[in-house]
Design an enzyme around this catalytic site. Structure first.
Site, short mmCIF file in Angstrom:
data_model
loop_
_atom_site.label_atom_id
_atom_site.label_comp_id
_atom_site.label_asym_id
_atom_site.label_seq_id
_atom_site.Cartn_x
_atom_site.Cartn_y
_atom_site.Cartn_z
N ASN A 321 -4.77 -17.97 -0.29
CA ASN A 321 -4.80 -19.29 -0.82
C ASN A 321 -6.32 -19.46 -1.45
O ASN A 321 -6.55 -20.75 -1.86
CB ASN A 321 -4.79 -20.44 0.47
CG ASN A 321 -3.50 -20.41 1.09
OD1 ASN A 321 -2.50 -20.65 0.44
ND2 ASN A 321 -3.44 -20.82 2.18
N HIS A 323 -9.31 -19.12 -0.72
CA HIS A 323 -10.59 -19.41 -0.28
C HIS A 323 -11.12 -18.67 0.96
O HIS A 323 -10.26 -17.76 1.31
CB HIS A 323 -10.41 -20.93 0.15
CG HIS A 323 -9.60 -21.24 1.17
ND1 HIS A 323 -9.06 -22.45 1.44
CD2 HIS A 323 -9.13 -20.38 2.40
CE1 HIS A 323 -7.99 -22.33 2.59
NE2 HIS A 323 -8.18 -21.17 3.09
N CYS A 358 -15.32 -22.68 0.97
CA CYS A 358 -16.07 -22.03 0.00
C CYS A 358 -15.18 -21.12 -0.71
O CYS A 358 -14.53 -20.64 -0.09
CB CYS A 358 -17.32 -21.62 0.75
SG CYS A 358 -17.02 -20.27 1.94
#
Length: 424
Positions: A321, A323, A358
């Site tokens: 995904n 991240h 993040c």
């Protein structure tokens, strides 16, 4: 060699001794005739040459040269009898029959293998018996997923035990395999078909892990996981990790998940179509870990005892995904844990509150402070509690956490025994 011997039993073979005899007699060689019947017996015949020599068969045994009977000249009488014989002995045909030897060896090994397979004395790996391919299976009317793991040598650390990160990787693996085995895994990291149609993904909001004992190299652990509803727009997933050999509970974990739009990166409600898709797999049971109700105090540069800066994710830290994987956060949090605590204590529990994700370009800082210094001071051998904050270099909070540490090799007093069993 066997074929040659069989052939020579029915057809006469000239011997070297007969050739030397013919050479010695010169031109009279053609004046001597003898015939041999099919059984190797001599037959009388008369010479038709001018020498008028008479050939007479002798029933007595004749001298042999290299196993071949030869004629003997006695005056005007020549007694010759040629019998069946093997070919001349050479280095090649004196070798043993390797095909027969190989057949004998093969027979012995096949018999030994059969006996070996019939014996039942060899120890069996429990994970190989129950889960030969390590894929796990659904238990208890399709509500609980179970998978076994064998602890590998590369999963243990300096203490000869696995880290909490390794355990959390096993938790994540079983969660994904649960969705896959149930037939709900689609193009996404744990996303169902209806979620993929709407660009929705699951993200973890909170996680609690309590460890009573860490497995070591060669141990086989059994991980059970299931899901339940959490409020109107959330899902709870629980895990129990047991020692496969003894059945003792090693780890309890509970987590809360929410949906996020993959494109906008905003939290989203659970659509009715998705709820209908996953609702049949929800278990009506309390969490295996008592939810942490204490509010984490504020942590900043002034209240932190230890700060680690310059933490950046690598490409391999990203999931599908795009991240950073939530397990990677745990490693960053522990980067700022005080070394005296890490060397003399082991992690007994961890509570994580995820604030934001993040990405690959993020630069992070890890802050830590030691709480309850009067009780868990580093100079005392008691329990130690630490507070953690992982933030972006610009100041945005990524994850907040609390860790509990117990002395290494200490009795497990007040650890897992203080928490409910959480049976399903």
């Amino acid at each position: 060699m066997v074929t040659t011997a069989a052939t020579s039993a029915f057809f006469s073979v000239a011997s070297p001794a007969s050739d030397s005899f013919r050479k010695a007699t010169g031109k009279n060689e053609g004046n001597i005739a003898s015939s041999i019947d099919a059984f190797g017996n001599g037959v009388k015949s008369k010479s038709t040459s001018s020498g008028r020599l008479q050939v007479k068969a002798n029933a007595q045994a004749q001298p042999r040269v290299n196993g071949t009977r030869v004629g003997v000249m006695d005056g005007l009488k020549i007694e010759d009898e040629v019998t069946s014989s093997p070919p001349p002995r050479t280095f090649i045909n004196q070798l043993p029959d390797w095909s027969m030897l190989l057949a004998a060896i093969t027979t012995i090994f096949l018999a030994a293998e059969k006996q070996w397979m019939m014996l039942d004395w060899k120890p069996k790996r429990l994970d190989v018996i129950d889960d030969p391919f390590g894929l796990g299976s659904i238990m208890q009317n399709g509500l609980i997923f179970r998978q076994n793991f064998s602890i590998r040598s590369y999963e243990i650390g300096a203490d000869r035990t696995v880290s909490v990160e390794t355990l959390m990787n096993h938790l994540q693996e079983t969660a994904l395999n649960h969705v896959k085995t149930a037939g709900l895994l689609n193009d996404g990291f744990g996303s169902t078909p209806e979620m993929c149609k709407r660009n929705l993904i699951w993200v973890v909001a909170k996680m609690q892990v309590l460890v009573d004992r860490y497995p070591t190299w060669g141990d086989v652990i059994q991980v059970d996981t299931w899901v339940a509803a959490s409020g109107k727009n959330g899902m709870r997933r629980d895990w129990l990790i047991r020692d496969r050999g003894t059945g003792d509970i090693l780890t309890r974990a509970s987590s809360q998940w929410v949906m996020m739009n993959k494109e906008t990166r905003r939290l989203a409600k659970i659509p009715d179509e998705v709820r209908d898709e996953i609702g049949g797999y929800f278990v009506d049971s309390p969490p295996v870990v008592d939810q942490e109700t204490r509010k984490l105090p504020k942590l900043d540069d002034t209240t932190a005892d230890y700060i680690r800066t310059g933490l950046t994710p690598r490409w391999t830290d990203l999931d599908v995904n795009q991240h950073v994987n939530n397990v990677k956060y745990v490693g960053w949090i522990l980067e700022s844990a005080p070394l005296p605590v890490v060397e003399t204590h082991e992690l007994a529990g961890i509570t994580l509150e995820y604030r934001r994700e993040c990405t690959r370009d993020s630069v992070l800082e890890s802050l830590c402070s030691v709480l309850d210094k009067g009780i868990g001071d580093l100079a005392h051998p008691g329990f130690v509690e630490c507070q953690h904050l992982l933030r972006l270099e610009g100041g945005g909070e990524v994850i907040k956490g609390r860790t509990e540490w117990r002395p290494k090799h200490a009795d497990r007093i007040g650890s897992m025994s203080q928490h409910p069993t959480g049976s399903v």
